[in-house]
Every structure is written in C-alpha cells, then in structure tokens.
Write an enzyme that holds these catalytic residues in place. Structure first.
Site, mmCIF file in Angstrom:
data_model
loop_
_atom_site.group_PDB
_atom_site.id
_atom_site.type_symbol
_atom_site.label_atom_id
_atom_site.label_comp_id
_atom_site.label_asym_id
_atom_site.label_seq_id
_atom_site.Cartn_x
_atom_site.Cartn_y
_atom_site.Cartn_z
ATOM 1 N N PHE A 5 0.837 -1.212 0.000
ATOM 2 C CA PHE A 5 0.000 0.000 0.000
ATOM 3 C C PHE A 5 0.871 1.261 0.000
ATOM 4 O O PHE A 5 0.369 2.349 -0.269
ATOM 5 C CB PHE A 5 -0.862 0.058 1.279
ATOM 6 C CG PHE A 5 -1.908 -1.000 1.394
ATOM 7 C CD1 PHE A 5 -3.173 -0.824 0.844
ATOM 8 C CD2 PHE A 5 -1.655 -2.181 2.085
ATOM 9 C CE1 PHE A 5 -4.151 -1.796 0.979
ATOM 10 C CE2 PHE A 5 -2.628 -3.165 2.225
ATOM 11 C CZ PHE A 5 -3.884 -2.967 1.672
ATOM 12 N N THR B 14 -4.407 2.303 -8.682
ATOM 13 C CA THR B 14 -5.567 3.186 -8.770
ATOM 14 C C THR B 14 -6.170 3.184 -10.173
ATOM 15 O O THR B 14 -5.468 2.889 -11.154
ATOM 16 C CB THR B 14 -5.130 4.629 -8.405
ATOM 17 O OG1 THR B 14 -6.166 5.530 -8.744
ATOM 18 C CG2 THR B 14 -3.871 5.057 -9.147
ATOM 19 N N ASP B 15 -7.441 3.550 -10.258
ATOM 20 C CA ASP B 15 -8.076 3.705 -11.576
ATOM 21 C C ASP B 15 -7.535 4.926 -12.315
ATOM 22 O O ASP B 15 -7.734 5.076 -13.522
ATOM 23 C CB ASP B 15 -9.605 3.793 -11.444
ATOM 24 C CG ASP B 15 -10.099 4.942 -10.567
ATOM 25 O OD1 ASP B 15 -9.262 5.706 -10.027
ATOM 26 O OD2 ASP B 15 -11.327 5.092 -10.420
ATOM 27 N N TYR C 97 0.859 12.274 -9.884
ATOM 28 C CA TYR C 97 0.516 11.119 -9.034
ATOM 29 C C TYR C 97 0.185 9.899 -9.899
ATOM 30 O O TYR C 97 0.754 8.810 -9.724
ATOM 31 C CB TYR C 97 -0.659 11.453 -8.108
ATOM 32 C CG TYR C 97 -1.332 10.231 -7.508
ATOM 33 C CD1 TYR C 97 -0.668 9.417 -6.590
ATOM 34 C CD2 TYR C 97 -2.638 9.874 -7.873
ATOM 35 C CE1 TYR C 97 -1.280 8.289 -6.046
ATOM 36 C CE2 TYR C 97 -3.258 8.751 -7.327
ATOM 37 C CZ TYR C 97 -2.580 7.955 -6.427
ATOM 38 O OH TYR C 97 -3.183 6.842 -5.901
ATOM 39 N N LYS D 223 1.996 6.216 -10.341
ATOM 40 C CA LYS D 223 1.337 4.921 -10.082
ATOM 41 C C LYS D 223 1.369 4.054 -11.355
ATOM 42 O O LYS D 223 1.540 2.839 -11.282
ATOM 43 C CB LYS D 223 -0.109 5.128 -9.611
ATOM 44 C CG LYS D 223 -0.249 5.762 -8.239
ATOM 45 C CD LYS D 223 0.336 4.936 -7.095
ATOM 46 C CE LYS D 223 -0.476 3.714 -6.736
ATOM 47 N NZ LYS D 223 0.049 3.061 -5.511
ATOM 48 N N ASN E 105 -11.567 5.585 -2.583
ATOM 49 C CA ASN E 105 -11.995 4.955 -1.334
ATOM 50 C C ASN E 105 -12.573 5.999 -0.377
ATOM 51 O O ASN E 105 -12.149 7.155 -0.385
ATOM 52 C CB ASN E 105 -10.807 4.309 -0.631
ATOM 53 C CG ASN E 105 -10.386 2.984 -1.232
ATOM 54 O OD1 ASN E 105 -10.074 2.036 -0.526
ATOM 55 N ND2 ASN E 105 -10.368 2.872 -2.559
HETATM 56 P P1 NAD Z 1 -2.258 7.181 2.669
HETATM 57 O O1 NAD Z 1 -1.540 8.380 2.150
HETATM 58 O O2 NAD Z 1 -3.337 7.333 3.679
HETATM 59 O O3 NAD Z 1 -1.207 6.130 3.259
HETATM 60 C C1 NAD Z 1 0.028 5.862 2.661
HETATM 61 C C2 NAD Z 1 0.910 5.191 3.716
HETATM 62 O O4 NAD Z 1 2.148 4.828 3.089
HETATM 63 C C3 NAD Z 1 1.263 6.112 4.889
HETATM 64 O O5 NAD Z 1 1.099 5.413 6.097
HETATM 65 C C4 NAD Z 1 2.730 6.465 4.642
HETATM 66 O O6 NAD Z 1 3.444 6.713 5.837
HETATM 67 C C5 NAD Z 1 3.228 5.234 3.926
HETATM 68 N N1 NAD Z 1 4.385 5.472 3.051
HETATM 69 C C6 NAD Z 1 4.528 6.448 2.112
HETATM 70 N N2 NAD Z 1 5.716 6.324 1.486
HETATM 71 C C7 NAD Z 1 6.330 5.240 2.044
HETATM 72 C C8 NAD Z 1 7.577 4.599 1.816
HETATM 73 N N3 NAD Z 1 8.427 5.049 0.896
HETATM 74 N N4 NAD Z 1 7.884 3.502 2.548
HETATM 75 C C9 NAD Z 1 7.037 3.038 3.499
HETATM 76 N N5 NAD Z 1 5.849 3.616 3.757
HETATM 77 C C10 NAD Z 1 5.492 4.695 3.036
HETATM 78 O O7 NAD Z 1 -2.804 6.466 1.359
HETATM 79 P P2 NAD Z 1 -4.065 5.516 1.161
HETATM 80 O O8 NAD Z 1 -5.222 6.343 0.747
HETATM 81 O O9 NAD Z 1 -4.191 4.597 2.301
HETATM 82 O O10 NAD Z 1 -3.585 4.720 -0.145
HETATM 83 C C11 NAD Z 1 -2.921 3.458 -0.024
HETATM 84 C C12 NAD Z 1 -2.609 2.953 -1.434
HETATM 85 O O11 NAD Z 1 -3.813 2.846 -2.191
HETATM 86 C C13 NAD Z 1 -1.681 3.878 -2.226
HETATM 87 O O12 NAD Z 1 -0.810 3.059 -2.961
HETATM 88 C C14 NAD Z 1 -2.617 4.619 -3.161
HETATM 89 O O13 NAD Z 1 -1.964 4.988 -4.354
HETATM 90 C C15 NAD Z 1 -3.689 3.568 -3.411
HETATM 91 N N6 NAD Z 1 -5.026 4.103 -3.752
HETATM 92 C C16 NAD Z 1 -5.693 4.927 -2.890
HETATM 93 C C17 NAD Z 1 -6.969 5.370 -3.222
HETATM 94 C C18 NAD Z 1 -7.772 6.247 -2.290
HETATM 95 O O14 NAD Z 1 -8.904 6.615 -2.645
HETATM 96 N N7 NAD Z 1 -7.289 6.586 -1.113
HETATM 97 C C19 NAD Z 1 -7.545 5.004 -4.450
HETATM 98 C C20 NAD Z 1 -6.813 4.188 -5.305
HETATM 99 C C21 NAD Z 1 -5.566 3.716 -4.940
#
Ligand code: NAD
Ligand code: TYD
Length: 361
Positions: free
Chosen positions: A88, A141-142, A167, A171, A197
């Site tokens: 993640f 992500t989409d 971004y 990805k 999400n």
């Molecule tokens: P978030 O920003 O809440 O959490 C990201 C986490 O990753 C944080 O805890 C951060 O400390 C950690 N992190 C960042 N860089 C890091 C590194 N180099 N090494 C270790 N840890 C690291 O993000 P989220 O919303 O929970 O998203 C999680 C994943 O899901 C991401 O990959 C994001 O691209 C993907 N995503 C999110 C959504 C959404 O709607 N939130 C939608 C599609 C995809």
C-alpha cells in the site's frame, strides 16, 4: 528486530499506518487470517493512532522504515519470511503531486523498484513450494487509465494507460514495474486498480474528510471548478475484502479492477455530507451548504472515473457490499464520534498544506 515471528501465516503489509493499509491490517488481525509485519515510513499521512487497537497484539509487528531501504527490507524478509506482500505504501494525493512531483517518483517509482528487487532476490532463494505460493500484491488506482467523458464506457483491465497527473503517472510507472517483474523474472505479482476509497481514518486532505472537517470548523468548503467531475466511490472495507480475494484466488501476472458501482458528481457528494451534518449536528448559523465555495480548478483535473469490475466479480466472486448513501452516513458518524483522531491529524504540517493548497485559490 522488534518481535519474534508469530506462528502461522504472516503478511508483510507496507503503508499499513495509512488510511487503506490500516483498515487491511485491522481486518486481517481481527479475522485471524495472518499475522502482520507492518512496514511504514510514517510520512505525514501515516498515523499510529490508526493502529492503536493492535499495537500490543503479538501478531502485529510494526517497523518504521522506507520500502526503498534495501538493507532494512532484506533484513525483514530474512527474519520474517512472509507468505505474501501487500504493497500500500505510496505518496497518494494528486494535489501534492502537482505542487511537487519528486517525492512521488522517489516513493512510488524508485522506492517500489528497489523493493521489488529486494523481494525478487529473497524469493529466488525460497524452496520451490514456498516460492510458488508466494504473492506480491500491488495496490494501484483507476487514475492510471486517465479521464472519461460523460458517456464513455467504464475502465476495464484492458483500457490503455493514460495518466494525467504526476501522481497517476507515478502509479502507472509502478504498475509497469510490477508487471515487468512478473514477465521478466516470474515473480508472482498481482495488481489491483481501485476507485476512490472512503470510510474511517482517511487523512483530511482528500475530499470527503476535508469537507467534513471544514464544515465542522465553519470554514469554506472548497469545490474545484464547477463540481461536476465524477468519481466512483468504494467503501474501504469493500476494497479490503477484494484485496483478500485477489490474494487467495487471483492469477499471478493479472490485474483486477475494483469499484463501488457508485458514480457521483463532486457537488452531489459535498451536498450529501452537508445534508447529513444538518441532521446530526445542526449548526445554529444555518445550513452547512452555505459554506460551499467554487474555487480555481485543479490543473489537468480528470473529468470522470468509472470502473468496470466485471472481471473480479465473475472470476473471483467479489461484489461491493456497501451502499454509498448508507456508507457515507456511517463515515460521517465515525468522524463525529472520533474528535480526538480529527484533532490530532490537524498538526502544524496539515495547516501548512491547507495554506499552500487553498490560499489564493
Ligand atoms: P495514505 O496516504 O493514507 O497512506 C500511505 C501510507 O504509506 C502512509 O502510512 C505512509 O506513511 C506510507 N508510506 C509512504 N511512502 C512510504 C515509503 N516510501 N515507505 C514506506 N511507507 C510509506 O494512502 P491511502 O489512501 O491509504 O492509499 C494506499 C494505497 O492505495 C496507495 O498506494 C494509493 O496509491 C492507493 N489508492 C488509494 C486510493 C484512495 O482513494 N485513497 C484510491 C486508489 C488507490
Ligand atoms: P481527491 O479526494 O483528492 O481524490 P482524487 O483526486 O484522487 O480523485 O478528490 C476527489 C475529487 O474532489 C476530485 O475531483 C477533486 C475534488 N476536490 C475538490 O473539489 N475540492 C477539494 O478540496 C479536494 C481535495 C478535491
């Protein structure tokens, strides 16, 4: 090393202190599915409060660190030998990537590539049986598919990549590296591409918690442009259920789209949050919608995202269980019932971001 490897199955989860990762970790431990080694750098969006319920659980091992730190990752893999990795960890916010793309390349592309390299070196030394059942699941992500017009068909797994923001470009690059590690080296990888999400513990830089927080503090609710951009909303628990199924039943080398079948215009979402707040936390000054302000649009703002999740539904038997109207009401309740969480995330760093992104917008 913080703790001994617990008995039984263990997953290495990265980014497990963030919004979606923490939901996955809490759910995994609650269902006794596997122990969790949680590697998180604790950037601005990583929050140990999200994990308060499991910090003393011997089946949860937390390691602070970067997925790009090869020495640390080598040591963790050697010591804990996970049955699967669920990645993640990423820089996750479009507006921040517009202000400065570099951290997105560092974490999402270079960091991920080093992480894949370390995983591959370790995986190659595993006995054949363990190597065959190991999985590296990458959360994407989409947004990698670009932007849709109002009547275009939804994204499928075959839609060509066309990322528009720094971004989504980072990805997209990460997905390509994951794919390449499967095609070139045979690493058993899986990719999931999900829509927006929502749910508890989301950092309030993203639309839904930002609207809530601003409304509750009597601040303007900023809506980019006309507010007619469309997003598909997926409850974070539905997302985690889909990730689990993909881990258990997905075919290595494949990608799976995950969506909530809940397309909404941004203005609709914001008005729905205001209406919910009017009911449960009425403001003596008037309806919350009075705070909505149209502000300068996001550059390169994708018009619409929509997900065709037929593949994961038919092949793996997943379906979203949450209805958006009810899920949104429950989400609003969660934030109202967790004022300490909301207060704690509004640190100086958060205030600096709000000032940078919204001042003079
Ligand atoms: P978030 O920003 O809440 O959490 C990201 C986490 O990753 C944080 O805890 C951060 O400390 C950690 N992190 C960042 N860089 C890091 C590194 N180099 N090494 C270790 N840890 C690291 O993000 P989220 O919303 O929970 O998203 C999680 C994943 O899901 C991401 O990959 C994001 O691209 C993907 N995503 C999110 C959504 C959404 O709607 N939130 C939608 C599609 C995809
Ligand atoms: P966001 O939550 O940042 O997710 P993403 O950009 O990954 O879709 O934004 C969701 C939608 O809400 C997007 O169309 C941009 C819009 N938006 C606003 O109108 N105002 C805001 O203050 C924010 C953060 C987002």
């Amino acid at each position: 090393m913080p703790k001994k490897r617990p008995e039984g199955k263990l997953y290495l989860v990265t980014g497990g202190a963030g919004f979606i990762g923490s939901c996955f970790v809490l759910d995994c431990l609650a269902r006794k599915q596997a122990a969790v080694l949680n590697l998180d750098k604790l950037t601005y969006s990583g929050n140990l409060q999200n994990l308060a319920a499991v910090m003393d659980d011997p089946r949860h091992i937390f390691a602070t660190g970067d997925i790009g730190d090869t020495a640390l990752v080598d040591e963790l893999l050697e010591n804990y030998a996970p049955e699967a990795i669920i990645n993640f960890a990423a820089e996750s916010h479009v507006d921040r990537s517009i202000v400065d793309p570099t951290p997105f390349v560092d974490a999402n592309v270079a960091g991920l590539c080093s992480f894949l390299g370390a995983t591959l070196r370790w995986w190659r030394k595993l006995p054949a049986g363990q190597a065959a059942t190991f999985r590296f699941l990458h959360i994407s992500t989409d947004e990698v598919f670009g932007s849709l017009g109002p009547t275009d068909p939804a994204f499928t797994e075959k839609t060509p990549y066309a990322p528009n923001s720094p971004y989504s470009a980072s990805k997209a690059a990460s997905d390509h590296f994951v794919r390449a590690f499967h095609e070139t080296y045979g690493l058993p990888t899986l990719i999931t591409n999900c829509s927006n999400n929502y749910g508890p513990r989301q950092f309030p830089e993203k639309l839904i918690p930002l609207v809530l927080l601003n409304a509750l503090s009597g601040r303007d609710i900023p809506i980019y442009g006309k507010g007619d951009n469309v997003r598909d909303w997926l409850h974070v628990e539905d997302h985690c259920a889909a990730i689990n199924l993909t881990l258990e039943r997905g075919t290595p080398g494949e990608s799976y789209n995950i969506g909530g079948r809940s397309e909404r215009r941004n203005l609709e979402v914001i008005e729905a949050i205001c209406a919910l707040l009017d009911k449960v936390r009425p403001d003596p000054q008037g309806h919350y919608a009075r705070l909505i302000r149209h502000v300068q649009d996001r550059p390169g703002h994708d018009r619409r995202y929509a997900i065709d999740c037929g593949k994961i539904e038919h092949e793996l038997g997943w379906k979203p269980a949450h209805d958006f109207t009810r899920g949104l009401a429950e989400t609003v309740d969660w934030y109202l019932n967790n004022p300490d969480w909301l207060a704690a995330v509004q640190s100086g760093a958060y205030r600096n971001w709000v000032e940078k992104n919204y001042h003079n917008r």
